[in-house]
Design a protein around this motif. Structure first.
Motif, mmCIF file in Angstrom:
data_model
loop_
_atom_site.group_PDB
_atom_site.id
_atom_site.type_symbol
_atom_site.label_atom_id
_atom_site.label_comp_id
_atom_site.label_asym_id
_atom_site.label_seq_id
_atom_site.Cartn_x
_atom_site.Cartn_y
_atom_site.Cartn_z
ATOM 1 N N GLU A 7 -4.029 0.701 -0.086
ATOM 2 C CA GLU A 7 -4.156 1.658 -1.192
ATOM 3 C C GLU A 7 -3.261 1.140 -2.311
ATOM 4 O O GLU A 7 -2.048 1.370 -2.311
ATOM 5 C CB GLU A 7 -3.801 3.058 -0.692
ATOM 6 C CG GLU A 7 -4.767 3.472 0.426
ATOM 7 C CD GLU A 7 -4.464 4.814 1.070
ATOM 8 O OE1 GLU A 7 -4.719 5.846 0.432
ATOM 9 O OE2 GLU A 7 -3.986 4.817 2.227
ATOM 10 N N LYS B 280 -9.127 6.801 9.101
ATOM 11 C CA LYS B 280 -9.043 6.077 7.830
ATOM 12 C C LYS B 280 -8.896 4.592 8.158
ATOM 13 O O LYS B 280 -8.003 4.201 8.925
ATOM 14 C CB LYS B 280 -7.838 6.596 7.052
ATOM 15 C CG LYS B 280 -7.738 6.067 5.646
ATOM 16 C CD LYS B 280 -7.052 7.074 4.722
ATOM 17 C CE LYS B 280 -5.679 6.578 4.307
ATOM 18 N NZ LYS B 280 -5.005 7.508 3.377
ATOM 19 N N SER C 288 0.817 -1.206 0.000
ATOM 20 C CA SER C 288 0.000 0.000 0.000
ATOM 21 C C SER C 288 0.851 1.256 0.000
ATOM 22 O O SER C 288 1.904 1.300 0.635
ATOM 23 C CB SER C 288 -0.880 -0.037 1.255
ATOM 24 O OG SER C 288 -1.657 1.125 1.356
ATOM 25 N N GLU D 58 0.134 5.417 0.482
ATOM 26 C CA GLU D 58 -0.873 6.419 0.816
ATOM 27 C C GLU D 58 -1.240 7.249 -0.408
ATOM 28 O O GLU D 58 -0.368 7.760 -1.112
ATOM 29 C CB GLU D 58 -0.308 7.323 1.917
ATOM 30 C CG GLU D 58 -1.109 8.579 2.117
ATOM 31 C CD GLU D 58 -1.510 8.763 3.574
ATOM 32 O OE1 GLU D 58 -0.746 8.342 4.461
ATOM 33 O OE2 GLU D 58 -2.608 9.305 3.804
#
Ligand SMILES: Cc1ncc(COP(=O)(O)O)c(C=O)c1O
Ligand SMILES: Cc1ncc(COP(=O)(O)O)c(C=O)c1O
Lengths: 485, 465, 485, 465
Positions: A41, A36, A7, A9
């Motif tokens: 991501e 969050k 991931s 950000e």
């Protein structure tokens, strides 16, 4: 590597981004999320690559022989998968008007009839979502029946020691006390002991026949007479139905209620742990208590039943219609095989199991019940091997992975030490069976000559032997950015 | 007969090796009078080709209207990657990962799922799935009772909870003599009446169930209800739409934000629900006539041993490399039998596989956007519908992507009309709440375009006019 | 194990058995087959398991970074796959009435327009089935053009030495003699030499720009002027279009005809070697020669063109409409990305390539053209490594497999010794690129310290280094029961 | 913009690492006047969700009639397993297997395919695919010319070959100045007129093309044609439907069964075609508007070095274990460039993957059954149709699952009528053979039931009556 470790950000899989300006003006500020969530991501390619990669770290029926006893890991037809994945089915809302979906309801209605035929029981409800919920439902119906007869002192459910863990657990979920009855050395429950056990507290008994030991209880009629005479009812755990499909009907054996595991006998994919479906079938006297909804055909139309149709129903088991699409798959499987095909399933599942058993016996393995026929599965024990060479059933199970076979069920039934419960199913070829037999023979050889090799196995999987104790001691159930990254 | 690979030669060979001549002999322990080689209700088998053809003909009758029904099952877009990857044989045809070394794919995925779902709920831990939302709530209630060591057996459940959840919970928990006490909703607000709640006896109270959003789409006073439960030393059980939690405050944050003081005990109230559960379907699972879906269950770390269902833990292998395995199995029926936390065995692994892939594709921002657009589109539709003469919102509390409207004409008639236009306009509440017999529950998701809303409004005007 | 080795005489996958009595009475006995073909006799499960197993022995974009130069191995969207696999498309007979299939024709018509926009060329035909057929078609049109002008002495096609092998081969398929022109040390073709090369025999030139060296030829306008002045035409090999999508149009550079590789630039799956699609686009003067069928819109209706519409067409290239469903996929991909998205493809494909090149240069690797920008790909050479440590580009390529990266294109272009042609594409993340860079750096370290490790690699694939020489020497192209079983 | 994973941060970081500030700088070698950042004809991008929706609307217009057209593309049943397995990412998204060690899956599969296809044709070797049937025939002809070292450049091609094969062959081979000589068919028999054939000059003759069945579905005199070609020292090129070869005599067995003596040369004629090629589509590939299909090409061992396209060979690895690799690459363009046997590079690998799975599922007996049932159903239909007044068979030679009928009414009108009943009744031959302007080419496969035939016959009676 975990998906979270891929991931970054601010990254978004843009092909899946939903365009549109948000208007959240009507939502109170204080009611909105401030944090969050720990979702990765990542890009679409990263997702596809990550999970494609993970999938390759699994054994499945599609990749390996998978003789997991009690689980009936047979071929899951790809045709059924395709037919069940049609958009018309996938997009159907469970509360949409039945007039628009008569085809789907017709399928469920026919499935009810098929299962009634197979079980020899007149009433069927398809809603339970797996075997264990079927058991819960079945026992709840037994209770409802006794309650309706004001027979409220019946607080005990008899369960064999060899029974699957779900049986006692389900009985307890219905408020019953479990009384265990052991298995005799011939693999049958002890009828004399049963006779002594029953009484005015007996609500019923939960049995599978053939049992989880792979043994068909020849005195099942005696058992049913004893229970019925004592005022109890008989529950049939249908997990082993594959062994007797089209051969013997639980209804004819004297059972009052049962579940079927569609994900076993009717080849719906196990999906790495589910979904399944555990429809229940009942004798006439339990029909009023069947859970809703079922499908009825009235005035040229199929419709769902409600509490109004079945005021005595034990009720609803899920928000909608159970695992509806799994029911569809089982229906399609039944249509593919047809009446003759279903019977041949039992023939060849039984043939395969007895063949392996016989060949292993010939090779000197110790069968738990050497004088009995295997049903579609059977038990062997490595007590001797454990004692002689210190190699456990678990070691042998792990070593089998190196030979390209998934391990059979280990340490179940609990009553047999160091055991395997082996169920090849009818869809495996003689070649696969022979390969498995040869592997077991080789591993026994290794156990004698090089026990370390076996005890430190597997050696060819994506990980070495995992530390289960550590998993419990240092409980780690979720990934946390700071710790593992 | 499909799927049996044996040739006649092989059959003979196998029988010979076994010293038998006929397969029938293998069944010779079954009493003859029980043998019964007929399946009368079942048709003859057909080939895959024929069955597909038959099915195509049946499918032609199945309507595919534009769906504006929610009520517990939501039509969200599902990226193609989700089911193409989840349908890979290694995921589809694996069993429960009992042999961890041969199941690292499923196990790691479930560990990732547990992480995502726990975080989405703001809770510490998640199990690997239950059957679906309603029965998951029942399991959550049983769990709450276990946390109280079975000493407290009353649970307060709002009437604003989905009626079928109510039914399911009753079916399951009443077998263990747990009492489900309803709490009314405010007929103006459409959410739990806090006054009514405070009137309810707290004797023996194990838990309070808090739906968010509730059956009517309305946002419950989750903070107040959580605090109230904690004041009574009862557990707060959140029963939520997980998609909504990408946008709305997650259960782990519920309760008095400034740590209200429990006057009686003179301690600070704990922030956050104790258990959060619900229906996972909105996360990548198709409507599919109601199932298979999956129930999720998350909780505080301290309750983990009371959790039903499977848990996956990280560990290491003989070489010290990270791996994953089923853990805390001593809670489960296959080890603990009659003392297990639940009877559940087969769960909904494949659906969780899909949901994990779905959540990965959407990410935290994308998921919030789906929730936000769904809500925005619903608001647009509702704003336009209430401009129609006689159509009005029934409740005044904020809603999330689902809303109850009162209609000036028989709801079922309007629905039948809309259905002729190819639209499922929502759910008539007549059969669920007699007092809302003239009401419609309507839901819009991100799948609906502004043009779809136009078509809806046009049709509505016509069928109401 | 080969599928044939799983075969048992007499076995049939019964779920696929077609019922029905045969009536072959009208077929002459002597015309019937007497032998049994060597097809396996296996069950459906065996087939699924065998080929699922084989698939796992492959690298693909879905499993690995795949920086194969000139091949544009980018993410193939799963959404496009699903949309293209709809039964309405799959079941459409190529000769069915166009009235029943206006949607499909509309899609092809729009695709023609899109490709015209992208290439800057007014005429498009979608029928060529891959790049190489596109080249053949393009050159054939050049020939048709010269023939129509009675310009029949033009027998030479100029092709850079660095060109892909299909270019000279296609020119020869059209009856041309190939004249090779070398690349200068700056990566451009030598314009002065070109000027000397052209003449009355020059039919045209085949170029890619950016070239297969990953270099954009700054003097492309000069080249086109030289060729056109000599009476030749310019062919553009569109395999590298990803580098300039929406940035520069071959039509604007002065090219007369080109092909596009939809399976590269437009992300249709490579399928282990195909299918692709190689539509051609042309300037006005070549429009009359475009192959049929194309799609036109007339009287509110889409229809195919025939020889009647285009009497000068070079003709038909396949029985039907080329790789129609691949065209559909490319269309869907273009719709997903849209005009802005397509331009961003070039931006990020170029960014990724230059990033790797720069970082490798910083780490001391030898780039073939250190002073030039990389287009979406670039060349590095291991001449030094080969000389110093005896480690070849092939050795390094194989060792990369152990690091979980597919190897770049090796030994192409032929003009650069011991080279890699590296093309990361825009869909790979910085993390993947960094991993690849790190792997190369590590392998160079290994080449110095432990060259044997590299020279005997790969060590983690399903087989060790394969013997290509033996494959040729002991040619074995089919399995024979007696030899291998 | 979909599918680009870079965040803005990363973009900046990468540019910094490279010492750049803008992506645009990377294009600074492109002359400014050429830069052109507009794509005007292309719409704005849309999400997967929106595109699926748009497509669903377009799909609603696409008719799915019962298909009785053959003419080179045949609707056979395709088991679900075929494309579910072929769609696995590892097959779907791999490139040509240049790195053999990372491509053993594709390579072994292709080796299996080569074995199956060569055997189905009765030939020694098969390549790994060409584009499709018609262009494969063109390649076969070019190959035959190469076998004759380019000394012979005439090829005889029957007029009974599919007209679009004719067109394709001409487009491709005439660039190399190869002359295609047509040979007429007997208007009674519907197959190549052997008399006419024997009249054709054999000067410079490289090959004779022999279709089986031919465009009309009729069975050609393959033995006589093969022998004739061999007598002229020309190659016999079989161009066949591979499904038919499960039932009909395979090209490897064509020619005079008792080894007829070539009188002139006084040698025994070789049995069997020299090259066999054709369209692979019937073997598990969907109709799909005409492609992607795959062309197959098989030949005698001695011609293998003249073969175009990829070949996979068995070999061993460093440990002596069996593996597979591309071989004889020196024939191919990427090595031999202008001297290659063909320019083909990307071929139809995925289709061959599907075909290999299909052939494995059907097996030799199952494939024959498909062919046999297809033929039987065609015969049934034809027998019933010719009972209708005015409908008659045009040719008297045996056919295989496809047949030409003369109709007493305008064919296009009948087709339009049948289409209203949801039936594509066949192909009107008007545009292909003016002399058969009143004829229909009709084809039935195993997918059609007896009921389908009833519906066809009923409709036919109506639209003819
Ligand atoms: C004998 C037996 N009974 C019951 C069950 C429970 O079924 P399920 O897993 O579907 O809940 C199983 C399967 O695991 C079983 O093997
Ligand atoms: C530069 C170049 N030109 C032409 C081709 C030929 O394209 P295809 O493989 O589609 O025939 C390729 C691809 O292999 C290529 O990279």
């Amino acid at each position: 590597m975990l998906i979270f470790q891929r991931s970054v950000e601010g990254r978004v899989a843009l092909g899946q981004w939903v365009d549109g300006d948000l208007d959240l003006s009507d939502l109170p500020e204080a009611g909105l999320r401030q944090t969050k969530a720990v979702l990765p991501e990542v890009s679409e390619l990263q997702v596809v690559r990550h999970y494609t990669g993970l999938s390759q770290r699994n054994f499945g029926i599609d990749t390996h022989f998978y003789p997991l006893g009690s689980c009936t890991m047979k071929y899951n037809p790809r045709g059924v998968h395709e037919m069940a994945m049609q958009p018309q089915w996938l997009s159907r809302h469970p509360l949409s008007a039945v007039d628009d979906h008569q085809s789907f309801l017709k399928i469920l209605f026919e499935l009810q009839q098929y299962l009634s035929d197979i079980t020899g029981m007149p009433g069927v409800s398809l809603t339970p979502m797996a075997g264990s919920q079927g058991e819960f439902v079945g026992v709840a119906m037994i209770k409802a029946y006794h309650d309706a007869n004001n027979d409220t002192e019946r607080t005990e459910m008899i369960v064999p020691t060899a029974a699957h863990g779900t049986n006692p657990a389900s009985a307890v979920m219905c408020g019953y006390t479990v009384k265990e009855i052991p298995t005799g050395s011939d693999g049958n429950i002890d009828v004399d002991q049963l006779r002594e056990m029953v009484g005015p507290k007996t609500a019923g008994i939960m049995l599978t026949n053939p049992s989880t030991l792979g043994i068909f209880s020849r005195r099942i009629k005696d058992v049913s007479a004893i229970i019925h005479e004592a005022g109890g009812l008989l529950y049939y755990d249908g997990a082993n139905l594959n062994a007797i499909l089209g051969k013997v009907r639980p209804g004819d054996m004297g059972f009052d209620v049962m579940h079927l595991n569609l994900h076993k006998t009717f080849a719906t994919p196990h999906g790495g742990g589910g979904p399944g479906a555990g429809p229940v079938a009942v004798a006439d006297r339990l029909k009023p208590y069947l859970p809703i909804p079922t499908v009825v055909f009235e005035n040229e139309k199929y419709r769902w039943t409600t509490k109004n149709d079945s005021p005595d129903s034990i009720g609803r088991l899920s928000c909608f219609m159970g695992n509806a699409a799994i029911l569809l798959r089982a229906y399609l499987y039944i249509r593919l095989l047809g009446r003759k095909g279903l019977t041949r399933v039992a023939d060849f599942a039984t043939l395969n199991a007895n063949y392996i058993m016989k060949r292993l016996q010939q090779a000197g393995f110790e069968c738990a019940f050497p004088d009995r026929r295997a049903s579609h599965e059977f038990v062997i024990s490595f007590k001797k091997e454990k004692k002689q060479w210190g190699v456990s059933a678990m070691d042998i199970a792990k070593r089998l992975l190196d030979y390209g076979c998934h391990a059979p069920t280990t340490y179940f039934p609990l009553s047999i030490p160091e055991c395997f419960l082996i169920e090849p199913t009818e869809t495996e070829s003689k070649q696969e069976l022979d390969h498995f037999i040869d592997a077991l023979i080789k591993i026994r050889g290794e156990s004698e000559t090089d026990p370390e090799l076996v005890k430190t196995s597997p050696h060819t999987c994506v990980v070495k032997r995992l530390d289960d104790v550590k998993a419990v001691r240092e409980l780690n159930l979720t990934w946390k950015p700071t710790i593992n990254d | 007969m499909p799927f049996i690979p044996h040739t006649n030669e092989e059959l003979k060979q196998m029988l010979t090796d076994m010293g038998e001549t006929h397969v029938a002999a293998l069944f010779d322990e079954i009493p003859a009078d029980l043998l019964n080689d007929r399946l009368e209700a079942i048709p003859e088998g057909v080939s895959e080709m024929r069955l597909k053809r038959l099915l195509t003909e049946q499918l032609a009758d199945e309507k595919m209207p534009l769906c504006f029904i929610g009520a517990g099952a939501y039509e969200h877009h599902i990226p193609s990657a989700v089911w193409q990857v989840a349908s890979r044989g290694e995921f589809l045809t694996a069993y429960t990962p009992y042999q961890a070394e041969a199941s690292q794919g499923t196990l790691q995925l479930l560990y990732e799922y547990q992480t995502m779902m726990a975080s989405l709920m703001g809770m510490d831990v998640s199990n690997a799935s239950l059957y679906e939302g309603a029965s998951a709530l029942a399991e959550a209630i049983l769990m709450a009772v276990r946390v109280h060591k079975g000493q407290r057996k009353r649970v307060i459940i709002p009437r604003s909870l989905h009626p079928y959840y109510w039914d399911t919970v009753k079916t399951i928990v009443s077998e263990q003599k747990i009492e489900c006490v309803p709490c009314d909703f405010d007929p103006q607000a459409g959410v739990t009446d806090l006054g009514a709640l405070s009137q309810l006896s707290d004797e023996n109270l194990a838990a309070v169930v808090i739906p968010q959003p509730n059956f009517f789409g309305c946002l419950e006073p989750v903070d107040e209800m959580t605090d109230w439960a904690h004041q009574k030393n009862a557990l707060a059980i959140a029963c939520v739409n997980p998609m909504a939690m990408a946008l709305l405050k997650e259960p782990g944050q519920w309760g008095s934000a400034d740590g209200e003081i429990d006057r009686e005990a003179n301690t600070r109230l704990e922030i956050g629900a104790d258990i959060a559960c619900g229906e996972g379907q909105p996360l990548g699972v198709p409507l599919n006539s109601g199932g298979p879906y999956f129930g999720f269950l998350t909780c505080r770390q301290k309750f983990v041993r009371q959790m039903p269902g499977r848990l996956i833990g990280q560990t290491t292998d003989l070489d010290g490399c990270v791996g994953y395995t089923l853990t805390l199995q001593a809670r489960e029926q296959h080890i603990r039998r009659s003392k297990a936390t639940s009877n559940i065995c087969t769960n909904q692994g494949l659906l969780v596989t899909a949901a994990t892939i779905y959540m990965s594709l959407m990410g935290p921002v994308g998921l919030r956007q789906v929730a936000g657009v769904s809500h925005t589109q619903t608001k647009k539709l509702v704003d336009r519908l209430i401009e129609i003469d006689g159509v009005e919102r029934v409740f005044d509390r904020p809603f999330f992507h689902e809303c109850v409207l009162r209609l000036p004409r028989d709801v079922d008639e309007v629905l039948r009309g809309m259905s002729l236009d190819g639209i499922q306009a929502g759910l008539s509440l007549k059969d669920y709440f007699p007092e809302l017999g003239d009401c419609l529950l309507v839901c819009v998701t991100e799948t609906k375009t502004d043009q779809d809303l136009d078509v809806f409004v046009d049709g509505f005007c016509r069928w109401l006019g």
